[in-house]
Design a protein around this motif. Structure first.
Motif, mmCIF file in Angstrom:
data_model
loop_
_atom_site.group_PDB
_atom_site.id
_atom_site.type_symbol
_atom_site.label_atom_id
_atom_site.label_comp_id
_atom_site.label_asym_id
_atom_site.label_seq_id
_atom_site.Cartn_x
_atom_site.Cartn_y
_atom_site.Cartn_z
ATOM 1 N N ALA A 27 -30.798 17.708 -17.166
ATOM 2 C CA ALA A 27 -30.337 18.625 -16.191
ATOM 3 C C ALA A 27 -28.807 19.037 -16.797
ATOM 4 O O ALA A 27 -28.631 20.046 -16.904
ATOM 5 C CB ALA A 27 -30.267 17.957 -14.975
ATOM 6 N N ALA A 28 -28.384 18.165 -17.468
ATOM 7 C CA ALA A 28 -26.870 18.297 -18.122
ATOM 8 C C ALA A 28 -27.128 19.434 -19.270
ATOM 9 O O ALA A 28 -26.406 20.155 -19.468
ATOM 10 C CB ALA A 28 -26.407 17.083 -18.838
ATOM 11 N N PHE A 29 -28.203 19.261 -20.044
ATOM 12 C CA PHE A 29 -28.580 19.988 -21.156
ATOM 13 C C PHE A 29 -28.831 21.495 -20.826
ATOM 14 O O PHE A 29 -28.516 22.564 -21.156
ATOM 15 C CB PHE A 29 -29.689 19.518 -21.832
ATOM 16 C CG PHE A 29 -30.200 20.136 -23.178
ATOM 17 C CD1 PHE A 29 -29.007 20.160 -24.250
ATOM 18 C CD2 PHE A 29 -31.216 20.791 -23.346
ATOM 19 C CE1 PHE A 29 -29.339 20.679 -25.608
ATOM 20 C CE2 PHE A 29 -31.486 21.524 -24.569
ATOM 21 C CZ PHE A 29 -30.484 21.430 -25.837
ATOM 22 N N ASN A 53 -15.231 23.986 -18.916
ATOM 23 C CA ASN A 53 -14.177 22.924 -19.153
ATOM 24 C C ASN A 53 -13.833 22.134 -18.016
ATOM 25 O O ASN A 53 -13.820 20.984 -17.944
ATOM 26 C CB ASN A 53 -13.061 23.539 -19.741
ATOM 27 C CG ASN A 53 -13.270 24.182 -21.208
ATOM 28 O OD1 ASN A 53 -13.855 23.536 -21.710
ATOM 29 N ND2 ASN A 53 -12.316 24.979 -21.643
ATOM 30 N N THR A 54 -13.771 22.782 -17.009
ATOM 31 C CA THR A 54 -13.189 21.989 -15.434
ATOM 32 C C THR A 54 -14.375 21.277 -15.156
ATOM 33 O O THR A 54 -14.210 20.152 -14.543
ATOM 34 C CB THR A 54 -13.237 23.360 -14.571
ATOM 35 O OG1 THR A 54 -12.089 23.967 -15.009
ATOM 36 C CG2 THR A 54 -12.565 22.641 -13.125
ATOM 37 N N ILE A 58 -14.131 17.254 -14.634
ATOM 38 C CA ILE A 58 -14.207 16.364 -13.329
ATOM 39 C C ILE A 58 -15.195 15.447 -13.412
ATOM 40 O O ILE A 58 -15.215 14.165 -13.116
ATOM 41 C CB ILE A 58 -14.654 17.377 -12.404
ATOM 42 C CG1 ILE A 58 -13.377 18.233 -11.859
ATOM 43 C CG2 ILE A 58 -15.175 16.897 -10.936
ATOM 44 C CD1 ILE A 58 -13.670 19.649 -11.183
ATOM 45 N N VAL A 59 -16.466 15.833 -13.973
ATOM 46 C CA VAL A 59 -17.703 14.713 -14.111
ATOM 47 C C VAL A 59 -17.081 13.798 -15.119
ATOM 48 O O VAL A 59 -17.406 12.288 -14.770
ATOM 49 C CB VAL A 59 -18.856 15.565 -14.910
ATOM 50 C CG1 VAL A 59 -20.075 14.508 -15.492
ATOM 51 C CG2 VAL A 59 -19.448 16.502 -13.894
ATOM 52 N N THR A 60 -16.529 14.058 -16.207
ATOM 53 C CA THR A 60 -16.050 12.822 -17.193
ATOM 54 C C THR A 60 -15.147 11.941 -16.150
ATOM 55 O O THR A 60 -15.234 10.703 -16.295
ATOM 56 C CB THR A 60 -15.396 13.384 -18.229
ATOM 57 O OG1 THR A 60 -16.280 14.284 -19.178
ATOM 58 C CG2 THR A 60 -14.703 12.373 -19.224
ATOM 59 N N PHE A 61 -14.123 12.448 -15.487
ATOM 60 C CA PHE A 61 -13.162 11.999 -14.693
ATOM 61 C C PHE A 61 -13.863 10.830 -13.847
ATOM 62 O O PHE A 61 -13.585 9.626 -13.610
ATOM 63 C CB PHE A 61 -12.450 12.629 -13.981
ATOM 64 C CG PHE A 61 -11.211 12.048 -13.218
ATOM 65 C CD1 PHE A 61 -9.980 11.471 -13.705
ATOM 66 C CD2 PHE A 61 -11.122 12.024 -11.914
ATOM 67 C CE1 PHE A 61 -9.371 10.766 -13.015
ATOM 68 C CE2 PHE A 61 -10.413 11.204 -11.121
ATOM 69 C CZ PHE A 61 -9.305 10.471 -11.448
ATOM 70 N N ILE A 66 -17.372 5.227 -12.251
ATOM 71 C CA ILE A 66 -18.486 4.564 -12.032
ATOM 72 C C ILE A 66 -18.919 3.795 -13.149
ATOM 73 O O ILE A 66 -19.505 2.725 -12.932
ATOM 74 C CB ILE A 66 -19.642 5.936 -11.953
ATOM 75 C CG1 ILE A 66 -19.199 6.683 -10.623
ATOM 76 C CG2 ILE A 66 -20.898 5.437 -11.846
ATOM 77 C CD1 ILE A 66 -19.391 6.027 -9.444
ATOM 78 N N ILE A 67 -18.546 4.078 -14.599
ATOM 79 C CA ILE A 67 -19.195 3.523 -15.331
ATOM 80 C C ILE A 67 -18.284 2.225 -15.837
ATOM 81 O O ILE A 67 -18.987 1.035 -15.949
ATOM 82 C CB ILE A 67 -19.114 4.175 -16.891
ATOM 83 C CG1 ILE A 67 -19.915 5.377 -17.155
ATOM 84 C CG2 ILE A 67 -19.002 3.321 -18.087
ATOM 85 C CD1 ILE A 67 -19.977 6.300 -18.137
#
Length: 157
Positions: A27-29, A53-54, A58-61, A66-67
């Motif tokens: 999905a990300a790919f 970029n946004t 957001i997903v990384t943040f 979660i991780i």
């Protein structure tokens, strides 16, 4: 608050399981491919670049939290399993339970001790002999006395 923690726990478990899956990667790919393919359509504009970029920021943040939650839980489970093994072993030092609460300096002292223990055990011919933090010197001396006595007995035969 407990209900909210339980909800977060379940959500974190599901998100962690899903994000580590092949469908999540695909999905990300696919999102990146679609974004790249739309570049010419939007003239590779700053807005087009800002979207990815946004989105990734957001997903990384969110994923950091979660991780971290998942790692904290897994780390605690591993520590409990190790504590159980220590408690169940008659030769293991119970001082090793909750060792993760020690300071870096205290851990370095223990590391030096285990390095010494490793050096001592390398002197043994049998790699299956074990040592304990509480009785390392005593056990090593007893083993050496036993081995030298056994060698004398072997030579006498």
């Amino acid at each position: 608050m407990k209900k909210l923690n339980g909800l977060f726990e379940r959500m974190a478990n599901h998100v962690t399981a899903w994000t580590g899956s092949s469908p999540a990667f695909l999905a990300a790919f696919a999102i990146v491919l679609i974004w790249a393919a739309t570049g010419p359509l939007f003239g590779y504009s700053e807005t087009w670049q800002l979207v990815i970029n946004t989105g990734t920021t957001i997903v990384t943040f969110l994923m950091v939290f979660i991780i971290q939650k998942s790692q904290n839980k897994e780390s605690k489970a591993i520590q409990l399993k190790l504590n159980e093994l220590i408690a169940a072993s008659r030769w293991a030092s119970n001082r090793m339970v909750d060792i993760e609460d020690l300071t870096e300096e205290e851990l370095n002292v223990l590391h030096k001790f285990y390095q010494k223990l490793s050096d001592e055990s390398e002197k043994d011919e049998d790699i299956h002999k074990s040592h304990s933090i509480d009785a390392a010197d005593l056990i090593q001396k007893e083993k050496q006395r036993f081995q030298s006595g056994q060698k004398k007995d072997d030579n006498a035969s």
